[in-house]
Design an enzyme around this catalytic site. Sequence first.
Site, PDB file in Angstrom:
ATOM      1  N   HIS A  49     -62.055  -7.117 -31.131  1.00  0.00           N
ATOM      2  CA  HIS A  49     -62.313  -6.790 -29.727  1.00  0.00           C
ATOM      3  C   HIS A  49     -61.033  -6.539 -28.932  1.00  0.00           C
ATOM      4  CE1 HIS A  49     -61.784 -11.220 -28.971  1.00  0.00           C
ATOM      5  NE2 HIS A  49     -61.257 -10.775 -27.851  1.00  0.00           N
TER       6      HIS A  49
ATOM      7  N   LEU B 166     -79.828  -3.467 -45.701  1.00  0.00           N
ATOM      8  CA  LEU B 166     -81.247  -3.369 -46.034  1.00  0.00           C
ATOM      9  C   LEU B 166     -81.828  -2.020 -45.660  1.00  0.00           C
ATOM     10  CD1 LEU B 166     -82.561  -6.885 -44.924  1.00  0.00           C
ATOM     11  CD2 LEU B 166     -81.709  -6.165 -47.159  1.00  0.00           C
ATOM     12  N   GLY B 167     -81.232  -1.357 -44.674  1.00  0.00           N
ATOM     13  CA  GLY B 167     -81.751  -0.079 -44.236  1.00  0.00           C
ATOM     14  C   GLY B 167     -82.965  -0.204 -43.330  1.00  0.00           C
ATOM     15  N   ILE B 168     -82.917  -1.161 -42.404  1.00  0.00           N
ATOM     16  CA  ILE B 168     -84.038  -1.390 -41.498  1.00  0.00           C
ATOM     17  C   ILE B 168     -83.564  -1.504 -40.057  1.00  0.00           C
ATOM     18  CG2 ILE B 168     -85.403  -2.583 -43.256  1.00  0.00           C
ATOM     19  CD1 ILE B 168     -84.637  -5.239 -41.875  1.00  0.00           C
TER      20      ILE B 168
ATOM     21  N   ASP C 295     -64.996  -9.995 -36.254  1.00  0.00           N
ATOM     22  CA  ASP C 295     -64.091  -9.796 -35.126  1.00  0.00           C
ATOM     23  C   ASP C 295     -62.631  -9.868 -35.555  1.00  0.00           C
ATOM     24  OD1 ASP C 295     -63.481  -9.213 -32.480  1.00  0.00           O
ATOM     25  OD2 ASP C 295     -63.424 -11.308 -31.877  1.00  0.00           O
TER      26      ASP C 295
ATOM     27  N   GLY D 196     -56.492 -13.219 -23.390  1.00  0.00           N
ATOM     28  CA  GLY D 196     -55.171 -12.827 -23.875  1.00  0.00           C
ATOM     29  C   GLY D 196     -54.740 -13.622 -25.085  1.00  0.00           C
TER      30      GLY D 196
ATOM     31  N   SER E  92     -56.755 -14.205 -27.492  1.00  0.00           N
ATOM     32  CA  SER E  92     -57.531 -13.658 -28.598  1.00  0.00           C
ATOM     33  C   SER E  92     -56.631 -12.986 -29.629  1.00  0.00           C
ATOM     34  CB  SER E  92     -58.548 -12.643 -28.072  1.00  0.00           C
ATOM     35  OG  SER E  92     -59.518 -13.260 -27.271  1.00  0.00           O
TER      36      SER E  92
END
Length: 426
Positions: free
Chosen positions: A147, A314-316, A177, A254, A256
Amino acid sequence: MNRIKQAFKDRLWLGVIVVGLFAGLIGGGIALGINNLVQHHEEVTSTRVPAGSNKSGGTKVNKNKADLNGEASQAYKSVQGAVVSVINKQKVQQSSGTLGIFGYGNSSNGSSSSDSSSDNKLETASEGSGVIYKKSGNSAYVVTNNHVVKGSNALQVILSNGKKVNADLVGADSATDLAVLKINAANVKTVASFGNSNSIVPGQDVLAIGSPMGSEYANTVTKGIISAKDRTLKAGTDGTLTSVIQTDAAINSGNSGGPLINMAGQVIGINSMKLASDTQGSSVEGIGFAIPSNEVVTIINQLIKNGKITRPSLGISMVDLSNVTSDQQQSVLKLPTSVSKGVVIMDVNSGSVADTAGLKKYDVITKLGDTQITDAGSLKAALYKYKVGQNAKVTYYRDGQQHTATLHLTKSADTTSTDNSQQDNN
């Protein structure tokens, strides 16, 4: 005659008693008065500001008796040189042409020109922290938060000595992240090392280092303890649940991407976020979180190798069962009342893992492997424990009946970007 003598003696003793009592009262009063006078004098003399002044200015600073090379100070010194500030640069639209009151852009005949053009200028959008963990040849590598670098058009790193250098994004992972940057190693003198985050214990002393509120406060260090070693939160930006370290070391905007280190100077986590208030809006203090170093090392090694993290998909499309009304749970999904948590499949991609396993729209997934599924985040967390090519058992409800199927996790998806729609995709 005897009676007269006896009466005389009685009056005599009575006089003596009266005289003695009177003398005692007088003596006591005098003593009390003198005592009050003395006490008043002492109070006045002890509270009165003394006359005159001492203008010699003889006060001095004594030798510092504190240990300046304590465990915390040594830990900070050992890694401080590897901590950096990360600058996220983004484009800002600016208009050029008829600017100001002095006629910029006007034609020679005095008519105003309507022609204008757009010029993209890079400006600082946000700042965060990072830590240099590897030096290879002319390159050095920095780990930070996804982020911190998200949406950037250019990146810069400010080293501990204040020198600013350009940085390239090697790869980023929204689920954990984390992100890796590459910089020129010419000015890099210190490289941090990672400690085993599985070996930490609550109550253990730790230091958080970074740039709270931006590079103006670079290399700020705060001290705290490990409050808990295994909290489950949505650390990433895609809603995936992950295990994080909880600490009361001060972590602010800051910080982070900066390191959480032990007293040996080893990085045991990457600071990611803090809890500022509860669900009722009450402010809280001393609740910060860091991504465990063991998870960090796994992710950054893959980012260096592939530039992205490949995970099963999974493709859902799905929604949390908790977002479905109780009436619809009964009338549409036909769920038994005992089922209150899970995810509802809203769409199945043709040819996907879920399609091959026979899953359909409105199926409700309640378990993956041995993990109970409560929402989309828990499903992703459970799925991401598997590798592409492995099999996983899924438990789901259809038309009120429980079923199981085997998922052959042959499809993959990278997690370098996030989906902002109301439905979760996986």
